[in-house]
Write a protein that holds these residues in place. Structure first.
Motif, mmCIF file in Angstrom:
data_model
loop_
_atom_site.group_PDB
_atom_site.id
_atom_site.type_symbol
_atom_site.label_atom_id
_atom_site.label_comp_id
_atom_site.label_asym_id
_atom_site.label_seq_id
_atom_site.Cartn_x
_atom_site.Cartn_y
_atom_site.Cartn_z
ATOM 1 N N LEU A 12 0.818 -1.215 0.000
ATOM 2 C CA LEU A 12 0.000 0.000 0.000
ATOM 3 C C LEU A 12 0.852 1.265 0.000
ATOM 4 O O LEU A 12 0.516 2.263 -0.621
ATOM 5 N N ASN A 13 1.984 1.206 0.689
ATOM 6 C CA ASN A 13 2.840 2.395 0.850
ATOM 7 C C ASN A 13 4.100 2.366 -0.001
ATOM 8 O O ASN A 13 4.979 3.218 0.177
ATOM 9 N N HIS A 14 4.196 1.389 -0.901
ATOM 10 C CA HIS A 14 5.337 1.292 -1.821
ATOM 11 C C HIS A 14 6.664 1.301 -1.066
ATOM 12 O O HIS A 14 7.565 2.097 -1.333
ATOM 13 N N ILE A 15 6.746 0.412 -0.103
ATOM 14 C CA ILE A 15 7.930 0.277 0.738
ATOM 15 C C ILE A 15 8.159 -1.215 0.956
ATOM 16 O O ILE A 15 7.239 -2.009 0.818
ATOM 17 N N SER A 16 9.367 -1.602 1.285
ATOM 18 C CA SER A 16 9.637 -3.028 1.460
ATOM 19 C C SER A 16 9.252 -3.501 2.871
ATOM 20 O O SER A 16 9.227 -2.712 3.824
ATOM 21 N N LYS A 17 8.983 -4.793 2.971
ATOM 22 C CA LYS A 17 8.707 -5.390 4.276
ATOM 23 C C LYS A 17 9.936 -5.272 5.166
ATOM 24 O O LYS A 17 9.803 -5.057 6.379
ATOM 25 N N GLN A 18 11.109 -5.377 4.574
ATOM 26 C CA GLN A 18 12.341 -5.261 5.344
ATOM 27 C C GLN A 18 12.458 -3.874 5.988
ATOM 28 O O GLN A 18 12.919 -3.745 7.122
ATOM 29 N N THR A 19 12.044 -2.849 5.251
ATOM 30 C CA THR A 19 12.083 -1.490 5.796
ATOM 31 C C THR A 19 11.128 -1.365 6.976
ATOM 32 O O THR A 19 11.471 -0.776 8.002
ATOM 33 N N LEU A 20 9.942 -1.941 6.848
ATOM 34 C CA LEU A 20 8.987 -1.900 7.956
ATOM 35 C C LEU A 20 9.536 -2.641 9.171
ATOM 36 O O LEU A 20 9.379 -2.182 10.305
ATOM 37 N N ARG A 21 10.190 -3.768 8.947
ATOM 38 C CA ARG A 21 10.801 -4.502 10.063
ATOM 39 C C ARG A 21 11.900 -3.661 10.716
ATOM 40 O O ARG A 21 12.041 -3.629 11.947
ATOM 41 N N TYR A 22 12.675 -2.956 9.899
ATOM 42 C CA TYR A 22 13.729 -2.092 10.430
ATOM 43 C C TYR A 22 13.131 -0.944 11.241
ATOM 44 O O TYR A 22 13.593 -0.646 12.347
ATOM 45 N N TYR A 23 12.097 -0.303 10.715
ATOM 46 C CA TYR A 23 11.447 0.786 11.447
ATOM 47 C C TYR A 23 10.900 0.291 12.783
ATOM 48 O O TYR A 23 10.923 1.015 13.780
ATOM 49 N N ASP A 24 10.401 -0.938 12.817
ATOM 50 C CA ASP A 24 9.938 -1.530 14.066
ATOM 51 C C ASP A 24 11.115 -1.718 15.015
ATOM 52 O O ASP A 24 11.047 -1.360 16.192
ATOM 53 N N ARG A 25 12.213 -2.243 14.513
ATOM 54 C CA ARG A 25 13.389 -2.521 15.336
ATOM 55 C C ARG A 25 13.935 -1.243 15.981
ATOM 56 O O ARG A 25 14.361 -1.259 17.130
ATOM 57 N N ILE A 26 13.907 -0.127 15.234
ATOM 58 C CA ILE A 26 14.440 1.127 15.786
ATOM 59 C C ILE A 26 13.345 1.964 16.455
ATOM 60 O O ILE A 26 13.579 3.103 16.836
ATOM 61 N N LYS A 27 12.155 1.378 16.575
ATOM 62 C CA LYS A 27 11.017 2.012 17.270
ATOM 63 C C LYS A 27 10.510 3.277 16.579
ATOM 64 O O LYS A 27 9.941 4.151 17.207
ATOM 65 N N LEU A 28 10.703 3.365 15.273
ATOM 66 C CA LEU A 28 10.223 4.510 14.517
ATOM 67 C C LEU A 28 8.760 4.323 14.113
ATOM 68 O O LEU A 28 7.969 5.261 14.169
ATOM 69 N N LEU A 29 8.412 3.104 13.713
ATOM 70 C CA LEU A 29 7.029 2.782 13.355
ATOM 71 C C LEU A 29 6.765 1.340 13.782
ATOM 72 O O LEU A 29 7.126 0.404 13.077
ATOM 73 N N GLU A 30 6.202 1.200 14.950
ATOM 74 C CA GLU A 30 5.915 -0.125 15.478
ATOM 75 C C GLU A 30 4.540 -0.592 15.006
ATOM 76 O O GLU A 30 3.628 0.220 14.843
#
Length: 69
Positions: A12-30
């Motif tokens: 939906l947001n034209h971003i990779s799943k890996q990026t979302l996992r990274y954002y979760d890991r750094i607490k930017l977008l959980e």
């Protein structure tokens, strides 16, 4: 559609799943919800606005560690 899988959110947001996992890991977008049994991440459609803001700030040259929402 009260929750989106990580794949749906990524598509939906034209971003990779890996990026979302990274954002979760750094607490930017959980994720809105993490299934305790499977570990699957689920996002709220409302989090797309936050993701848009993150992408916009990145496009302005901000570093991820400087982005706090």
């Amino acid at each position: 559609m009260d929750r989106l899988s990580i794949g749906q959110m990524a598509e939906l947001n034209h971003i990779s799943k890996q990026t979302l996992r990274y954002y979760d890991r750094i607490k930017l977008l959980e994720p809105y919800i993490v299934d305790e049994e499977t570990g699957y991440r689920y996002y709220s459609i409302k989090q797309s606005a936050r993701l848009d803001m993150i992408q916009y700030m990145k496009s302005l040259g901000m570093k991820l560690e400087d982005i706090t929402l």
